[in-house]
Design a protein around this motif. Structure first.
Motif, short mmCIF file in Angstrom:
data_model
loop_
_atom_site.label_atom_id
_atom_site.label_comp_id
_atom_site.label_asym_id
_atom_site.label_seq_id
_atom_site.Cartn_x
_atom_site.Cartn_y
_atom_site.Cartn_z
N PHE A 266 72.29 76.37 36.59
CA PHE A 266 72.24 75.39 35.50
C PHE A 266 73.50 75.46 34.62
O PHE A 266 73.91 74.45 34.05
N PHE A 267 74.10 76.65 34.52
CA PHE A 267 75.34 76.77 33.76
C PHE A 267 76.46 75.96 34.42
O PHE A 267 77.21 75.24 33.75
N GLN A 268 76.56 76.08 35.73
CA GLN A 268 77.59 75.32 36.44
C GLN A 268 77.33 73.82 36.41
O GLN A 268 78.26 73.02 36.43
N ARG A 269 76.05 73.46 36.34
CA ARG A 269 75.70 72.04 36.24
C ARG A 269 75.71 71.54 34.80
O ARG A 269 75.35 70.40 34.53
N LEU A 272 72.82 73.49 29.79
CA LEU A 272 72.95 74.78 29.12
C LEU A 272 71.62 75.30 28.58
O LEU A 272 71.40 76.52 28.54
N ASP A 273 70.73 74.42 28.12
CA ASP A 273 69.45 74.90 27.58
C ASP A 273 68.61 75.58 28.66
O ASP A 273 68.03 76.65 28.45
N LYS A 274 68.56 74.96 29.86
CA LYS A 274 67.83 75.58 30.97
C LYS A 274 68.53 76.84 31.45
O LYS A 274 67.88 77.82 31.83
N ALA A 275 69.85 76.82 31.45
CA ALA A 275 70.61 78.01 31.86
C ALA A 275 70.29 79.18 30.93
O ALA A 275 70.05 80.31 31.39
N LEU A 276 70.26 78.91 29.63
CA LEU A 276 69.96 79.97 28.66
C LEU A 276 68.52 80.45 28.80
O LEU A 276 68.23 81.65 28.67
N GLU A 277 67.60 79.54 29.10
CA GLU A 277 66.19 79.91 29.26
C GLU A 277 66.01 80.89 30.42
O GLU A 277 65.36 81.94 30.27
N HIS A 278 66.59 80.58 31.57
CA HIS A 278 66.42 81.45 32.74
C HIS A 278 67.20 82.76 32.57
O HIS A 278 66.71 83.83 32.95
N ALA A 279 68.40 82.68 32.00
CA ALA A 279 69.18 83.90 31.80
C ALA A 279 68.47 84.83 30.81
O ALA A 279 68.47 86.05 30.99
N SER A 280 67.85 84.27 29.78
CA SER A 280 67.12 85.10 28.80
C SER A 280 65.91 85.77 29.45
O SER A 280 65.60 86.94 29.15
N ILE A 302 74.90 85.07 29.60
CA ILE A 302 74.41 84.54 28.33
C ILE A 302 75.57 84.31 27.37
O ILE A 302 75.62 83.29 26.65
N ALA A 303 76.54 85.23 27.34
CA ALA A 303 77.72 85.07 26.48
C ALA A 303 78.50 83.82 26.88
O ALA A 303 78.98 83.07 26.01
N GLN A 304 78.67 83.59 28.17
CA GLN A 304 79.39 82.40 28.63
C GLN A 304 78.67 81.12 28.20
O GLN A 304 79.30 80.13 27.83
N ILE A 305 77.31 81.15 28.26
CA ILE A 305 76.54 79.97 27.83
C ILE A 305 76.76 79.71 26.34
O ILE A 305 76.99 78.57 25.91
N HIS A 306 76.67 80.79 25.52
CA HIS A 306 76.91 80.63 24.09
C HIS A 306 78.34 80.12 23.82
O HIS A 306 78.56 79.29 22.93
N LEU A 307 79.29 80.62 24.60
CA LEU A 307 80.68 80.19 24.43
C LEU A 307 80.81 78.70 24.73
O LEU A 307 81.51 77.97 24.01
N LYS A 308 80.14 78.26 25.77
CA LYS A 308 80.18 76.84 26.14
C LYS A 308 79.51 75.98 25.08
O LYS A 308 79.94 74.85 24.82
N GLN A 309 78.50 76.53 24.41
CA GLN A 309 77.80 75.81 23.36
C GLN A 309 78.56 75.84 22.03
O GLN A 309 78.13 75.20 21.07
N GLY A 310 79.65 76.59 21.97
CA GLY A 310 80.44 76.68 20.75
C GLY A 310 79.93 77.72 19.77
O GLY A 310 80.42 77.81 18.64
N ARG A 311 78.96 78.54 20.22
CA ARG A 311 78.43 79.61 19.35
C ARG A 311 79.18 80.90 19.67
O ARG A 311 78.70 81.78 20.36
N PHE A 312 80.40 80.98 19.14
CA PHE A 312 81.31 82.06 19.52
C PHE A 312 80.83 83.44 19.06
O PHE A 312 81.04 84.43 19.75
#
Length: 748
Positions: A266-269, A272-280, A302-312
């Motif tokens: 889901f991260f590559q697609r 991001l919300d689904k990617a974070l759900e499964h990674a968590s 999870i860090a990469q997902i947050h980075l992509k979401q702008g939550r540095f």
């Protein structure tokens, strides 16, 4: 940013290769000969150090017992706690090899698995030997990436598997592991068609194992293969299959692996919300084990997902957590990668001082290793910092260094990013010709990458077309299924109604049959009562009146047909003799002896008469003291006198103290009464003639005070006209006077 995250993904992909696709022992639920080895095996993914400690204690504290049967499983008692069998020893070294590999002790892992192979060969443990060879093949491939040597090892294993055939109990398990290793090797080399062929072979053998864990591991491996090749739809199918099967089978470890790969997918697609759900969810499982090798990978995702979401800031927290995990393992590649990730995140936060600090730490480690990828990433970030510090010349040198190292690692996304930055830097410096050249190289590289992406998109489009066609087909089938379901319900309702109706009809018919049977029985009883004399029990005058006309008519018809020549033989049985006998004492029975006694005597007399009269003759209770006896008359039938004597004998033989007077008056006639006019006398007229004869006998009896009988018989030529009168009695008297009727009595 997308290219940068792709670089991060490629940096730790190799680290996950063994964890997710180690097949010979992890691909199915294995049961070991020693319970303590089961415990060690369960700790491999979560606590490999503890697993290794358990196995080492097992090997050190127990001595191998070569005298035992190599395949014997030890009994759990005190005498067996100091020895280990050959098969349990081989299993212990297998687990030791796996644990060392998870702890990055590669040399110790190879030594342990070679020891397992040697022991299994010495003790002729064929299944243990082949299992160990499969583990060795994958360890060798994972450590060296030597395709030729790995294929050579697999070819030897394949030959040995063919030689054993189905003689070993885990034949399908071995072929399952063998096919999965082959699939991984081909997948890593980009031979997708061959990889899928081996995956299909693995599925064929895995389906025979009836083991959910094996199938889950297969789906995880196959899904990871599709994910690596950007075939996201197929990857989603396989990984979701692994996800739900893990939940159904309560396999928490495999569920965590499926969740991690789904998060990556889901991260590559960019979902991001689904990617974070499964990674968590995956991190929740691995977070219970601080030393788990996989935890740092999940935290990095999870860090990469947050980075992509702008939550540095959140990304930094996860990167630091992952860095803490890796410091204890001394994995230089991951340590460099994580420091570069942190430096890049600080760069995005405009904290250039800390960015340079962590970049410097990464460069210090880079000096001692040959990791082109990490050197390229470090050089590219250094170039960005130099541009911020207004040092374009240094930035140009760093970018060119990044390009050189990215070429060595064949990392096209990183090279593309470097070329783009190089072109922009030349343009800022006013070197437009160099900028144009760099831009052309960028576009050429981007075109090649885009061509590959277009090819993937084309394949995805074809797959989506197939999926849509199947979906439309399924929708049609679903509509048809609904229609069939409605038709089925309709038919079921009709069938139910018919069954209910049939049941009601059956119940009604059964009830009707019961009622008819009851009514028939009751009718039979009523008819018996209706046609039976209430006192004597004999047939009564009512039955005689109803049946006599038809009987006489049939008898007359048969005789007439014989006379006309329509019948060959004379119907002698149709000639009838009517005998009416009157017992005077029965008339006075009730007056002299009372009602109860009279009923008893009359009933007994009726039963007596029924017993002495034989078929086909009939006897009827004509009136209170009169009885009518009818018999078929033939040449052998007795004469009228003998008939009278027979009736008298019936009366005489009746044993009764009350019926002492045996006097009986008998009247007799024959039918047809007129020999040449069969139908001239009907049933009522015949009864009247019989009553006249009985009355004449009664007068004689009164004169002579004894039993008397009288027989009226018409002469052969008696004309029917003499009896053509409404008063048959008067006609009979005239016929007697004219000599047309002979009167035969007991007196003459």
């Amino acid at each position: 940013m997308v290219v940068f995250l792709w670089i991060l993904y490629m940096s730790f992909r190799q680290c996950l290769l063994f964890i997710f696709v180690f097949f010979p022992l992890s691909a199915w639920a294995k049961f070991f000969s020693a319970p303590i080895l089961n415990d060690a095996y369960q700790l491999l993914d979560t606590k490999p150090a503890q697993s290794l400690r358990i196995v080492n204690q097992y090997l050190e504290q127990r001595q191998i017992s070569p005298g035992q049967n190599p395949n014997q499983i030890p009994i759990n008692n005190d005498s067996e706690r100091t020895i280990r069998t050959p098969i349990s020893t081989v299993e212990a070294f297998q687990i030791k090899a796996l644990a060392n590999k998870r702890l990055n002790k590669n040399r110790e892992a190879i030594e342990a698995i070679k020891e397992a192979i040697s022991l299994a060969k010495d003790f002729q443990l064929k299944s243990g030997y082949l299992e160990s060879k499969l583990i060795y093949a994958y360890l060798w491939w994972n450590l060296t990436k030597d395709v030729d040597e790995t294929n050579s090892i697999l070819a030897i294993i394949e030959q040995e598997l063919l030689e054993t055939g189905n003689t070993i109990g885990i034949h399908d398990k071995l072929y399952f592991g063998f096919a999965l290793i082959h699939a991984e090797v081909e997948s890593e080399q980009g031979n997708n068609s061959k990889a899928q062929k081996y995956y299909k072979q693995a599925m064929t053998h895995g389906a025979k194992l009836k083991d959910p864990s094996s199938l889950i591991f297969y789906h995880i491996s196959y899904g990871r293969h599709f994910l690596k090749n950007k075939q996201f739809d197929q990857a989603l199918t396989e990984l979701l299959s692994a996800y739900w099967q893990s939940i159904e089978a309560d396999q928490s470890g495999q569920l965590a692996r499926a969740n991690f790969l789904l998060g990556e997918l889901f991260f590559q697609r960019k979902v991001l919300d689904k990617a974070l759900e499964h990674a968590s969810q995956s991190a929740e499982f691995y977070g219970r084990y601080n030393n788990s090798e996989q935890l740092s990978n999940v935290l990095t995702l999870i860090a990469q997902i947050h980075l992509k979401q702008g939550r540095f800031n959140l990304a930094l927290v996860q990167y630091f957590n992952a860095l803490d995990q890796e410091k204890e393992k001394n994995n230089v590649n991951k340590l460099i990668s994580l420091r570069l990730d942190i430096a890049n995140t600080y760069f995005l936060l405009y904290n250039y001082a800390l960015s340079e600090h962590y970049l410097k730490q990464a460069n210090n480690l880079n000096e001692y290793v040959k990791l082109p990828k990490q050197k390229a990433r470090a050089a590219l970030l250094q170039a960005k910092l130099n541009l911020i510090n207004n040092k374009p010349d240094l930035a140009i040198n760093d970018i060119q260094t990044a390009i050189v190292y990215s070429k060595k690692d064949n990392d096209k996304p990183l090279k593309l990013q470097s070329q783009k930055l190089l072109s922009e830097t030349y343009e800022k410096m006013g070197l437009f010709e160099a900028a144009l050249k760099a831009q052309r190289e960028y576009e050429t590289l981007n075109s090649s990458i885009q061509a590959v992406q277009n090819e993937i998109n084309e394949e995805v489009f074809r797959q989506q077309k197939s999926i849509i066609e199947q979906s439309l087909h399924y929708q049609g089938l679903e509509a048809q299924l609904k229609e069939n379901h409605l038709q089925t319900l309709k038919i079921q309702k009709i069938a139910g109604f018919l069954v209910a109706l049939l049941t009601i009809i059956s119940i009604y018919a059964f009830r009707k049959q019961q009622v008819n049977r009851f009514l028939k029985k009751r009718l039979h009883l009523l008819l018996n009562k209706y046609y039976t004399h209430p006192r004597s029990g004999l047939r009564n005058l009512r039955l005689l009146t109803e049946r006599l006309p038809s009987s006489l008519q049939q008898s007359s018809s048969n005789i007439e047909q014989w006379h006309l020549g329509e019948l060959i033989n004379e119907p002698l049985s149709d000639r009838l003799r009517f005998t009416l006998f009157h017992i005077p004492m029965l008339q006075e029975l009730y007056l002299t002896h009372g009602y109860q006694e009279g009923l008893s005597i009359e009933k007994a007399f009726g039963d007596y008469l029924s017993s002495v009269v034989t078929s086909p003759s009939r006897i009827y209770h004509f009136s209170d003291a009169s009885f009518l006896y009818i018999e078929h008359k033939s040449d052998s039938t007795c004469s009228v006198q003998e008939m009278a004597e027979t009736v008298q004998s019936w009366i005489n033989n009746f044993d009764s103290n009350i019926l002492t007077d045996k006097t009986v008056n008998i009247g007799m006639v024959e039918y047809p009464f007129l020999p040449r006019a069969y139908t001239a006398i009907n049933d009522r007229e015949l009864i009247d003639i019989l009553l006249m004869a009985t009355n004449a006998a009664q007068h004689l009896s009164e004169e002579l005070s004894s039993s008397q009988w009288v027989n009226y018989r018409a002469i052969d030529n008696a004309p029917a006209a003499s009896f053509a009168s409404n008063n048959i009695r008067l006609a009979c008297e005239q016929a007697i006077n004219q000599g047309l009727i002979k009167v035969i009595t007991s007196r003459n």
